[in-house]
Design an enzyme around this catalytic site. Sequence first.
Site, short mmCIF file in Angstrom:
data_model
loop_
_atom_site.label_atom_id
_atom_site.label_comp_id
_atom_site.label_asym_id
_atom_site.label_seq_id
_atom_site.Cartn_x
_atom_site.Cartn_y
_atom_site.Cartn_z
CD GLU A 54 24.92 -4.66 11.06
OE1 GLU A 54 23.80 -4.07 11.13
OE2 GLU A 54 25.78 -4.58 11.95
CE LYS B 32 37.13 -10.95 19.44
NZ LYS B 32 36.60 -9.91 20.33
CG MET C 74 1.23 -1.97 -4.08
SD MET C 74 0.33 -1.64 -5.61
CE MET C 74 1.61 -1.93 -6.82
CG PHE D 296 27.44 -9.33 24.80
CD1 PHE D 296 26.27 -8.62 25.04
CD2 PHE D 296 28.42 -8.75 23.99
CE1 PHE D 296 26.07 -7.37 24.49
CE2 PHE D 296 28.22 -7.49 23.44
CZ PHE D 296 27.05 -6.79 23.69
C1 LIG Z 1 9.93 -4.40 4.14
C2 LIG Z 1 8.53 -4.30 3.64
N1 LIG Z 1 7.54 -3.91 4.46
C3 LIG Z 1 6.27 -3.81 3.99
C4 LIG Z 1 5.98 -4.11 2.69
C5 LIG Z 1 4.55 -4.03 2.17
N2 LIG Z 1 4.44 -3.01 1.12
C6 LIG Z 1 4.45 -3.30 -0.20
S1 LIG Z 1 4.35 -1.96 -1.18
C7 LIG Z 1 4.23 -0.95 0.15
C8 LIG Z 1 4.08 0.54 -0.02
C9 LIG Z 1 5.30 1.16 -0.58
O1 LIG Z 1 5.20 2.55 -0.43
P1 LIG Z 1 6.25 3.53 -1.09
O2 LIG Z 1 7.63 3.07 -0.78
O3 LIG Z 1 5.92 4.92 -0.71
O4 LIG Z 1 6.04 3.28 -2.65
P2 LIG Z 1 4.74 3.54 -3.56
O5 LIG Z 1 3.90 2.30 -3.51
O6 LIG Z 1 4.01 4.72 -2.99
O7 LIG Z 1 5.29 3.78 -4.92
C10 LIG Z 1 4.27 -1.66 1.36
C11 LIG Z 1 4.16 -1.08 2.70
C12 LIG Z 1 7.05 -4.54 1.88
N3 LIG Z 1 6.87 -4.89 0.60
N4 LIG Z 1 8.31 -4.59 2.36
#
Ligand SMILES: Cc1ncc(C[n+]2csc(CCOP(=O)(O)OP(=O)(O)O)c2C)c(N)n1
Length: 560
Positions: free
Chosen positions: A52, A164, A470, A114
């Site tokens: 979802e 529902k 990041m 539920f």
């Molecule tokens: C749902 C969610 N969980 C955690 C984060 C924290 N967060 C921000 S950037 C990042 C890393 C992203 O990694 P990736 O998708 O491999 O992209 P990259 O930065 O390597 O381009 C994280 C964990 C977030 N923004 N969103």
Amino acid sequence: MTELLTGAQILRRTLVDAGVSVMFGYPGGAIMPFYDALHGGDGLRHILVRHEQAAAHAADGYARAGNRVGVCVATSGPGATNLVTGLATAHMGASPVLAITGQVARPMLGKDAFQETDVVGVTMPVTKHNVLVRDVEDLADEVRDAMAIAMEGRPGPVLVDVPKDVQNQKAEYKEPGAGSREQGKTSDRRYDDAAIQQAARLIAEAKRPLLMIGRGVIVSGAYAELRALAERTGMPVITTLLGISAFPQSHELHLGMPGMHGEVHINKAIQAADLLVGIGMRFDDRVTGNTATFAPRAKIVHVDIDGAAIGRTVRCDVALVGDARGIVQQLLAHVAPRDCVPWRQEIAALMHQREESFAGGLSPEVILSALADVTGGRCTVVSDVGQHQMWVAQRYPFQRPNTHITSGGLGAMGFAVPAAMGVRLARPDEPVWAISGDGGFQMNMAEIATMVQEGVEVKLAIFNNGYLGMVRQWQQFFHGGRYSNTPIWSPDYVKLAGAYGIPGWRVKKATEVTDALREANERPGPTLVELVIEQEANVFPMIVPGGSLSEPLEAAPAQT
Ligand SMILES: Cc1ncc(C[n+]2csc(CCOP(=O)(O)OP(=O)(O)O)c2C)c(N)n1
């Protein structure tokens, strides 16, 4: 004799009569009467997602690309709670999404039945409006009102929760009446004339003025007005992350993105400016850095449809609350032609070439310019969250309005893949590229199955650096290089594509990028390209979180 319809049939009719032709959802016990009413009918296409959350992001992508309400559907309890991240994303991104949720039957409400969750309570802070419909007689008008609320003012998500037994109750279907809310913008309205004239005076007097524009310009469709304002005054234009593609990137007045990953000369220009005219943006912390040191010499004119955004983070000298297009139109009548040549030269002198940290490997620069080449710029790019998102924002040459879509406000990883499905359904005539990191891609990659089953042609690009990039960058800079839980394993993406029956390519060398992207762009149906990039590449420049825009990092700081 008037025909009686069930609540479920009324819901369907109301959506169709409101012009809804596509929605995204997932069935379950409490929403089954509505799914039954969908069976066999035409005019309302339902896309069966795999989670979802994806339905909400897809509805959001559809809404942003089409500037109209995007609809998602879920059952009660876990179905409804799975929508929450998508609704929060739409809330922060000002995107008009309607969520319809099934609820347990009225006699069961409040009894921990539920799959009973108080979804109206849960989603209150992440929706503009939500309602539990207790009487089938109110159902159609509640849906119409919710859709109007989603679109009016600052757009945003709304939720209609339907027990529902209300879906099974019978009632007469009432056509939309004169009493229902009007949709649409109010660009013929007049705005505060004194404030408009004051803004025009500040623009005329300023030596170092800047225009800073955000997604509000896209939402209000103020492209031509904005361009006219910039060209008449010579004010350089800064586009926030969500404002990218509100102004052509190649225009001589366009500077680029401000803030945490803005170019050094852009942030320095903000610090030197004597006037900032912010339009349809909210001066969030990623734009301002430390507000105490933000734009210390500038007067601020703030135009936004959301009065609550004005003065919330930065001071404001002239406030204009309303639709960006209407206000800029009115402002244009008071602004005399001028140019800002000395100021533009001053900014140009601040520019300098940055050393790239890509030692001959596959760089984001090479990838993104190849993508622009193979698509001829005729595509919409939907980016996920992380380093790749910043590289797209810094480097992809967006020329056409509203062709850059991202979760800038909430920053929800997993957004790009499902949102791109929604974008594609709103824009069936142009390629839609979802660009993700290896982390965010794995959050919602199950949606490839949706694309295949429903024939939704999304082009998938994965920037694979083997890390949650990041976060790894922040660990490198601010946590002594301790990479705690950021190395991330990936499956073989080419085999994964094969498992879903779609073509996939793995690219490791710069010389292979263009061919792979071209083939992926041209082959019909969903396609996937994995781009293996340098593992520890960083996004520069960077303002330390909470730091001043005057102090950019252009290389990794010494380890702490
Ligand atoms: C749902 C969610 N969980 C955690 C984060 C924290 N967060 C921000 S950037 C990042 C890393 C992203 O990694 P990736 O998708 O491999 O992209 P990259 O930065 O390597 O381009 C994280 C964990 C977030 N923004 N969103």
